[in-house]
Design a protein around this motif. Sequence first.
Motif, PDB file in Angstrom:
ATOM      1  N   LYS A   1       1.019  -1.258  -0.057  1.00  0.00           N
ATOM      2  CA  LYS A   1       0.003  -0.138  -0.018  1.00  0.00           C
ATOM      3  C   LYS A   1       0.869   1.322   0.043  1.00  0.00           C
ATOM      4  O   LYS A   1       0.398   2.232  -0.744  1.00  0.00           O
ATOM      5  CB  LYS A   1      -1.016  -0.103   1.205  1.00  0.00           C
ATOM      6  N   ILE A   2       2.065   1.178   0.655  1.00  0.00           N
ATOM      7  CA  ILE A   2       2.851   2.303   0.725  1.00  0.00           C
ATOM      8  C   ILE A   2       3.485   2.791  -0.391  1.00  0.00           C
ATOM      9  O   ILE A   2       3.616   3.670  -1.018  1.00  0.00           O
ATOM     10  CB  ILE A   2       4.057   2.209   1.881  1.00  0.00           C
ATOM     11  N   ILE A   3       3.825   1.518  -1.278  1.00  0.00           N
ATOM     12  CA  ILE A   3       4.724   1.694  -2.414  1.00  0.00           C
ATOM     13  C   ILE A   3       3.453   1.999  -3.820  1.00  0.00           C
ATOM     14  O   ILE A   3       3.829   3.187  -4.365  1.00  0.00           O
ATOM     15  CB  ILE A   3       5.332   0.278  -2.973  1.00  0.00           C
TER      16      ILE A   3
ATOM     17  N   THR B   1       0.802   3.994  -3.070  1.00  0.00           N
ATOM     18  CA  THR B   1       0.558   5.329  -2.600  1.00  0.00           C
ATOM     19  C   THR B   1       1.546   5.915  -3.163  1.00  0.00           C
ATOM     20  O   THR B   1       1.200   7.149  -3.631  1.00  0.00           O
ATOM     21  CB  THR B   1       0.399   5.499  -1.078  1.00  0.00           C
ATOM     22  N   ALA B   2       2.795   5.624  -3.043  1.00  0.00           N
ATOM     23  CA  ALA B   2       4.036   6.554  -3.434  1.00  0.00           C
ATOM     24  C   ALA B   2       3.949   6.669  -4.879  1.00  0.00           C
ATOM     25  O   ALA B   2       4.433   7.643  -5.449  1.00  0.00           O
ATOM     26  CB  ALA B   2       5.220   6.078  -2.796  1.00  0.00           C
ATOM     27  N   ALA B   3       3.614   5.699  -5.782  1.00  0.00           N
ATOM     28  CA  ALA B   3       3.748   5.497  -7.002  1.00  0.00           C
ATOM     29  C   ALA B   3       2.707   6.540  -7.670  1.00  0.00           C
ATOM     30  O   ALA B   3       2.959   7.196  -8.627  1.00  0.00           O
ATOM     31  CB  ALA B   3       3.656   4.165  -7.564  1.00  0.00           C
ATOM     32  N   ILE B   4       1.514   6.356  -7.009  1.00  0.00           N
ATOM     33  CA  ILE B   4       0.321   7.493  -7.466  1.00  0.00           C
ATOM     34  C   ILE B   4       0.813   9.038  -7.150  1.00  0.00           C
ATOM     35  O   ILE B   4       0.451   9.623  -7.993  1.00  0.00           O
ATOM     36  CB  ILE B   4      -0.852   7.062  -6.765  1.00  0.00           C
ATOM     37  N   LEU B   5       1.281   8.904  -5.880  1.00  0.00           N
ATOM     38  CA  LEU B   5       1.952  10.569  -5.633  1.00  0.00           C
ATOM     39  C   LEU B   5       2.926  10.997  -6.773  1.00  0.00           C
ATOM     40  O   LEU B   5       2.717  12.197  -7.242  1.00  0.00           O
ATOM     41  CB  LEU B   5       2.464  10.737  -4.304  1.00  0.00           C
ATOM     42  N   VAL B   6       4.088  10.186  -6.995  1.00  0.00           N
ATOM     43  CA  VAL B   6       4.914  10.688  -7.968  1.00  0.00           C
ATOM     44  C   VAL B   6       4.317  10.878  -9.240  1.00  0.00           C
ATOM     45  O   VAL B   6       4.600  11.498 -10.054  1.00  0.00           O
ATOM     46  CB  VAL B   6       6.164   9.722  -8.176  1.00  0.00           C
ATOM     47  N   SER B   7       3.429   9.894  -9.694  1.00  0.00           N
ATOM     48  CA  SER B   7       2.749   9.805 -11.131  1.00  0.00           C
ATOM     49  C   SER B   7       1.844  11.452 -11.107  1.00  0.00           C
ATOM     50  O   SER B   7       1.982  11.975 -12.272  1.00  0.00           O
ATOM     51  CB  SER B   7       2.207   8.916 -11.612  1.00  0.00           C
ATOM     52  N   SER B   8       1.250  11.780 -10.051  1.00  0.00           N
ATOM     53  CA  SER B   8       0.526  12.856 -10.186  1.00  0.00           C
ATOM     54  C   SER B   8       1.424  14.253 -10.369  1.00  0.00           C
ATOM     55  O   SER B   8       0.923  15.115 -10.821  1.00  0.00           O
ATOM     56  CB  SER B   8      -0.575  13.087  -9.053  1.00  0.00           C
ATOM     57  N   LEU B   9       2.353  14.067  -9.660  1.00  0.00           N
ATOM     58  CA  LEU B   9       3.429  15.384  -9.806  1.00  0.00           C
ATOM     59  C   LEU B   9       3.978  15.644 -11.056  1.00  0.00           C
ATOM     60  O   LEU B   9       4.086  16.301 -11.573  1.00  0.00           O
ATOM     61  CB  LEU B   9       4.528  15.200  -8.555  1.00  0.00           C
ATOM     62  N   THR B  10       4.308  14.090 -11.627  1.00  0.00           N
ATOM     63  CA  THR B  10       4.778  14.126 -13.077  1.00  0.00           C
ATOM     64  C   THR B  10       3.942  14.629 -13.956  1.00  0.00           C
ATOM     65  O   THR B  10       4.272  15.454 -14.748  1.00  0.00           O
ATOM     66  CB  THR B  10       4.987  12.791 -13.160  1.00  0.00           C
ATOM     67  N   VAL B  11       2.501  14.414 -13.963  1.00  0.00           N
ATOM     68  CA  VAL B  11       1.626  14.733 -14.669  1.00  0.00           C
ATOM     69  C   VAL B  11       1.399  16.458 -14.829  1.00  0.00           C
ATOM     70  O   VAL B  11       1.188  17.078 -15.608  1.00  0.00           O
ATOM     71  CB  VAL B  11       0.164  14.183 -14.520  1.00  0.00           C
ATOM     72  N   LYS B  12       1.596  16.802 -13.430  1.00  0.00           N
ATOM     73  CA  LYS B  12       1.269  18.263 -13.183  1.00  0.00           C
ATOM     74  C   LYS B  12       2.367  19.273 -13.698  1.00  0.00           C
ATOM     75  O   LYS B  12       2.165  20.389 -14.413  1.00  0.00           O
ATOM     76  CB  LYS B  12       1.110  18.694 -11.807  1.00  0.00           C
ATOM     77  N   ILE B  13       3.555  18.705 -13.561  1.00  0.00           N
ATOM     78  CA  ILE B  13       4.903  19.272 -14.300  1.00  0.00           C
ATOM     79  C   ILE B  13       4.854  19.316 -15.871  1.00  0.00           C
ATOM     80  O   ILE B  13       4.966  20.133 -16.483  1.00  0.00           O
ATOM     81  CB  ILE B  13       6.006  18.520 -13.625  1.00  0.00           C
ATOM     82  N   ALA B  14       4.304  18.201 -16.304  1.00  0.00           N
ATOM     83  CA  ALA B  14       4.410  17.789 -17.874  1.00  0.00           C
ATOM     84  C   ALA B  14       3.104  19.067 -18.278  1.00  0.00           C
ATOM     85  O   ALA B  14       3.339  19.623 -19.295  1.00  0.00           O
ATOM     86  CB  ALA B  14       3.745  16.554 -18.095  1.00  0.00           C
ATOM     87  N   SER B  15       2.165  19.212 -17.656  1.00  0.00           N
ATOM     88  CA  SER B  15       0.977  19.984 -18.244  1.00  0.00           C
ATOM     89  C   SER B  15       1.568  21.512 -18.253  1.00  0.00           C
ATOM     90  O   SER B  15       1.283  22.334 -18.812  1.00  0.00           O
ATOM     91  CB  SER B  15      -0.365  19.710 -17.152  1.00  0.00           C
ATOM     92  N   ALA B  16       2.516  22.014 -16.902  1.00  0.00           N
ATOM     93  CA  ALA B  16       2.949  23.411 -16.981  1.00  0.00           C
ATOM     94  C   ALA B  16       3.922  23.819 -18.347  1.00  0.00           C
ATOM     95  O   ALA B  16       3.978  24.598 -18.547  1.00  0.00           O
ATOM     96  CB  ALA B  16       3.578  23.300 -15.618  1.00  0.00           C
ATOM     97  N   GLN B  17       4.417  22.329 -18.608  1.00  0.00           N
ATOM     98  CA  GLN B  17       5.524  22.776 -19.645  1.00  0.00           C
ATOM     99  C   GLN B  17       4.726  22.767 -20.958  1.00  0.00           C
ATOM    100  O   GLN B  17       5.400  23.488 -22.078  1.00  0.00           O
ATOM    101  CB  GLN B  17       6.447  21.464 -19.755  1.00  0.00           C
ATOM    102  N   ILE B  18       3.779  22.408 -21.309  1.00  0.00           N
ATOM    103  CA  ILE B  18       2.955  22.455 -22.414  1.00  0.00           C
ATOM    104  C   ILE B  18       2.256  23.649 -22.783  1.00  0.00           C
ATOM    105  O   ILE B  18       1.582  24.052 -23.730  1.00  0.00           O
ATOM    106  CB  ILE B  18       1.913  21.218 -22.411  1.00  0.00           C
ATOM    107  N   SER B  19       2.027  24.462 -21.433  1.00  0.00           N
ATOM    108  CA  SER B  19       1.300  25.829 -21.797  1.00  0.00           C
ATOM    109  C   SER B  19       1.761  26.836 -22.855  1.00  0.00           C
ATOM    110  O   SER B  19       2.892  27.112 -22.914  1.00  0.00           O
ATOM    111  CB  SER B  19       1.221  26.347 -20.280  1.00  0.00           C
TER     112      SER B  19
END
Length: 166
Positions: free
Chosen positions: A3-5, A7-25
């Motif tokens: 569960k910890i792994i 949760t960590a994977a989901i958290l990291v992937s959501s941060l990656t998506v947020k960063i990627a969307s900021a670069q495409i603006s």
Amino acid sequence: MKKIILTAAILVSSLTVKIASAQISLSINIGSQPEWGPVGYDHVDYYYLPDIDSYYDINAHQYVYFDNNAWVHGAMLPPRFGNYDVYHSYKVVVNERNPWVRNDVYKRKYASYRGRHDQVVIRDSHDEKYRNHYVERKTVRRVDVVKHDNRSHGHDDHDHGRGHRD
């Protein structure tokens, strides 16, 4: 532990998506440019209109013109510009905040564009990026509808739009 792994994977992937969307603006305002604007620009703040020494604010959809010693913002041009044709006059793209503050620079720099009528406008372009601005002219077929008088054929006149009775 799983569960910890997870949760960590989901958290990291959501941060990656947020960063990627900021670069495409991108800053594109093709859809808000008037159909009489010149082709070839993805972002425009103002048009300088050398023929009348005025501006058009794309985002506010207003003209900015000098009147009684002040720059006035209005949805329409004043009557003194009654013969001005936005479709056939030259427009200069200006991406600067409040360009009328440096109007003497623009007036001098673009004086040679006064009276020019050779600029292609968005309305007349069939470039795919302007597809929301132009409407293809389609052939309209005229159909004549002939209304029959039912009384002359022995039918009663209580049809009420439901069609002919046989």
